[in-house]
Motif scaffolding. Structure first.
Motif, PDB file in Angstrom:
ATOM      1  N   VAL A 355      36.556  37.878  41.832  1.00 46.84           N
ATOM      2  CA  VAL A 355      37.224  38.100  43.118  1.00 46.84           C
ATOM      3  C   VAL A 355      38.529  37.322  43.136  1.00 46.84           C
ATOM      4  O   VAL A 355      38.550  36.114  42.906  1.00 46.84           O
ATOM      5  CB  VAL A 355      36.321  37.663  44.284  1.00 46.84           C
ATOM      6  N   VAL A 358      41.205  38.853  49.072  1.00 42.43           N
ATOM      7  CA  VAL A 358      40.362  39.280  50.194  1.00 42.43           C
ATOM      8  C   VAL A 358      41.254  39.572  51.383  1.00 42.43           C
ATOM      9  O   VAL A 358      42.239  38.857  51.623  1.00 42.43           O
ATOM     10  CB  VAL A 358      39.320  38.193  50.566  1.00 42.43           C
ATOM     11  N   VAL A 376      37.473  43.403  49.522  1.00 41.37           N
ATOM     12  CA  VAL A 376      37.518  42.470  48.393  1.00 41.37           C
ATOM     13  C   VAL A 376      37.985  43.216  47.155  1.00 41.37           C
ATOM     14  O   VAL A 376      37.518  44.338  46.885  1.00 41.37           O
ATOM     15  CB  VAL A 376      36.132  41.840  48.138  1.00 41.37           C
TER      16      VAL A 376
END
Length: 779
Positions: A355, A358, A376
């Motif tokens: 990740v 966001v 995400v």
């Protein structure tokens, strides 16, 4: 000259190389012995442009000793002998990459578009500054090299090469749009590319030139518009909150996010209004999420579970600030939030390892925050940027309005259902004339709950009224109108009017209601109604219809008959009469009353569904409850488009042993005989405990009928759930209670009856009136 460091050569008037410098050797890799004495054209990869020969300056492509082409700007200077005659040219190469010598050259080099020139074998001949920036290498590293050697093997590169060959083969220009990453970057770009052939003075094709315009901003603007258009058509196809959130997720994944979720406040999923103040702790319920990976491994919160968002998290910041919040890897709060997700769902931590960006955007509609959506990015290389935040807010705004519409619809639907359930009968007790079973199915359509209703109303003389009605329209307005009509029917039934007269009064009421409403609401006040009265003593059913479907009667022998009732106009039309029909039913007959939603529909034939209804009613069943289930299963489609009300009643009959009747002469002397006869009948029934009160009530009612009424006078006792006393006479004047003064000789009879009995009343008959009263039976 071989010791000169500059890249230079001498060419005689015959085009033969007669001198070769050290710089020329370094540039081409050829020794002087390999170049001197050879035609200069043998050392070129492609013939020189005609304008270069005319101006003695330009860019030529030399062939390196290893076979690769080398494009280099050159300039030629004439060499003269002592007499001024031309003996050759001194050709020098510009290896310093200085500014272009001409305005046209500088325009080419400084253009904001990417310009490149290729030979007929798709080898680089020239690039401008922007083209070099796109490729990420200087021009010298590309000149003379084949295009395929300078890029990674991918579909856009192959398409580019195919178009270069197409121009070379056809000699026609091409224009197309390509989507590819910059070799020097990791963000996908959109390119508008135009390629055209380059020809010499003889018209021969010598190369291909191209111009590439970076249209990424325009492309992303079109893409955002396409997403918004798709959002307008794909989100909100139903009026279901959860389904709407799922449609929002389907739009985001995988185009906009590798993982996305929608969390809503608890009150959004119920029928409550939003709280007056924002809560200190942000607790949301997960209603939808999706992932580009099967199984949605990134989700730390399962569907339906609640989640408390800490203040530093992107969702909490978005809710607090009321706008989209973008967070990237490297931000301390971002790292804390990812750690918190990993702690909550450790099994998905491996999938969250990549990740890097966001975005959280609040879901706001009509000034109220409903929840938050989170996107995400893991596999997608681009981080969320400012244009992504703008797009997210636009799409989230549309999704929020759809979610709020679904919430409001659910709230209105639950309110309408609550109104209907509060007004519809529940136990249906208080009578013994019929056994009843009923079904009510609210509509599942987007139109909302309709105004269907039914009722079973006990009447005097052990009779019972069966009512079914349908208000036009859907929603709270129809439910409220249904409530008013249901109350009105009960009130008019208490007056004990015949069915046709009751519908006439009800019709006047609806017309009065319509006259007080706005023009838009008049249609909503239209209604149909069927009112039937069954008398278990005479076993006769009397009914009238106001635009309502006729009931179906199933006799004990199994024969089925649709009652031939004349359907009058719907309620509210006014001015037209209603006709009553009367039929005698054997004990144990089943009367089925229903609303049009049972047999009518957009794709249903009324005759076919009515036939199916009759066949289903004729099917043997252990109980009325089973019979109702059989009817609904046989007649209704899987998803009815309208409300359905079904009321099934099996008739009972009171035998002659439970009824006693006396015809009384209009003589006051008959009262004593009547009292004695009533006492004897009560003794035969085993009701001696009620004799005193009953004889007193009978004497008062019979005396009033003889004194104030008109012949014929009749007394009837009915032993049912209660002991019913009825006195009929030929006068239509109804009695009423009044307060008697101390010295009045009369005026206390009805007051005494009211005090001694459970309830009393009067009803009009075809030949006069009937005064009746009921008193409980002994345990």
């Amino acid at each position: 000259m071989e010791h000169a460091s500059a890249a230079a050569a001498i060419v005689d008037t015959q085009g033969t190389v007669t001198g070769w410098s050290e710089g020329a050797r370094q540039l081409t890799g050829r020794l002087a012995a390999e170049a001197v004495g050879r035609p200069a054209l043998d050392l070129l990869a492609v013939p020189p442009p005609p304008d270069a020969l005319a101006t003695l300056a330009g860019t030529v492509v030399l062939r390196h000793r290893d076979g690769s082409p080398v494009a280099i700007p050159v300039r030629a200077c004439p060499l003269l002998d002592a007499d001024g005659g031309l003996t050759g040219y001194a050709v020098t190469a510009d290896t310093t990459a200085g500014p272009e010598p001409t305005v046209a050259g500088r325009a080419f080099q400084q253009s904001s578009m990417s310009f490149s020139v290729f030979d007929t074998h798709q080898r680089y001949l020239r690039l401008n500054t922007v083209a070099c920036q796109v490729m990420g290498v200087p021009e010298e590293a590309l000149l003379g090299r084949h295009f395929a050697e300078t890029v990674e093997e991918a579909a856009p590169s192959q398409g580019f090469l195919d178009h270069l060959r197409q121009v070379t083969e056809t000699g026609l220009p091409v224009r197309y749009e390509s989507f590819a990453d910059e070799p020097s970057g990791n963000r996908e770009h959109a390119w508008n590319i135009e390629m055209w052939p380059v020809r010499d003075t003889a018209g021969e094709l010598t190369g291909v030139a191209l111009a590439a315009f970076d249209s990424s901003e325009q492309y992303r603007a079109r893409e955002r518009l396409a997403v918004l258009n798709e959002a307008a058509t794909s989100i909100g196809t139903t009026l279901d909150v959860v389904r709407t959130a799922e449609e929002f997720i389907d739009l985001l994944v995988p185009r906009y996010a590798d993982f996305a979720s929608v969390d809503l406040f608890e009150w959004v999923l119920g029928a409550e209004e939003p709280p007056d103040a924002a809560p200190h702790e942000i607790t949301l319920r997960r209603v939808a999420h999706g992932s580009a990976t099967d199984g949605i491994p990134e989700a730390a919160v399962p569907l339906g579970a609640t989640d408390v968002h800490p203040a530093y998290s992107p969702p909490a910041q978005a809710l607090r600030q009321g706008r989209a919040v973008v967070s990237q890897a490297g931000d301390p709060d971002f790292a804390r939030w990812v750690e918190e997700r990993n702690a909550r769902g450790p099994e998905g931590s491996g999938h969250r390892a990549g990740v890097h960006s966001v975005i959280a955007v609040p879901l706001r509609a009509r000034g109220t925050t409903l929840g938050v959506a989170v996107g995400v990015r893991i596999a997608q290389r681009d981080d969320y940027a400012g244009d992504d935040a703008v797009l997210a807010e636009e799409v989230a705004s549309r999704a929020a309005v759809c979610i709020d519409n679904a919430r409001r619809f659910a709230r209105e639907r639950s309110t309408a259902l609550a109104i209907q359930h509060s007004l519809l009968p529940r136990g249906l007790t208080g009578q013994s004339a019929v056994d009843v079973a009923h079904r009510y199915l609210p509509s599942g359509s987007l139109a909302g709950i309709g105004g269907d209703w039914f009722d079973v109303i006990p009447l005097s003389g052990s009779r019972v009224a069966l009512v079914v009605g349908d208000v036009v329209g859907h929603g709270i307005t129809s439910s409220a109108t249904m409530g008013r009509l249901c109350t009105a029917v009960r009130t008019l039934a208490d007056v004990d009017l015949p069915p046709d007269e009751l519908l006439t009064h009800l019709d006047d009421l609806v017309a009065h209601l319509a006259s007080g409403e706005s023009a838009e609401d008049v249609a909503e006040l239209g209604a149909t109604c069927l009112y039937a009265v069954y008398d278990p003593v005479s076993r006769r059913l009397t009914l009238a219809s106001a635009g309502h479907p006729a009931p179906v009667v199933v006799r004990p022998d199994g024969t089925v008959r649709i009652v031939p009732v004349t359907a009058g106009p719907p309620l509210g039309v006014g001015g037209l009469p209603f006709e009553a029909v009367e039929l005698e039913l054997p004990e144990g007959s089943v009367v089925a009353l229903y609303t049009d939603g049972l047999i009518e529909g957009r794709d249903r034939d009324v005759d076919d569904t009515t036939g199916a209804l009759c066949r289903a009613l004729a099917t043997p069943a252990d109980s009325l409850e089973d019979l109702c289930d059989t009817v609904l299963k046989a007649v209704l489609p899987q998803e009815p488009g309208d409300d359905v009300a079904l009321l099934a009643a099996r008739t009972r009959a009171l035998g002659a042993d439970r009824i006693a009747t006396w015809d009384i002469a209009p003589d006051p002397a008959q009262v004593a005989w009547v009292r004695q006869s009533v006492g004897e009948q009560l003794t035969r029934w085993g009701l001696e405990e009620t004799a005193f009160v009953t004889e007193l009530v009978v004497s008062e009612l019979v005396t009033n009928a003889i004194r104030y009424g008109a012949p014929p006078v009749q007394l009837r006792l009915i032993r049912d759930r209660t002991l019913i006393c009825e006195v009929s006479d030929g006068s239509s004047t109804s009695p009423h209670l009044r307060r008697a003064h101390a010295f009045d000789e009369g005026g206390r009879g009805l007051l005494l009856v009211a005090q001694l009995t459970q309830r009393w009343g009067s009803r009009q008959t075809g030949s006069g009136k009937t005064i009746w009263c009921e008193q409980p039976l002994p345990d």
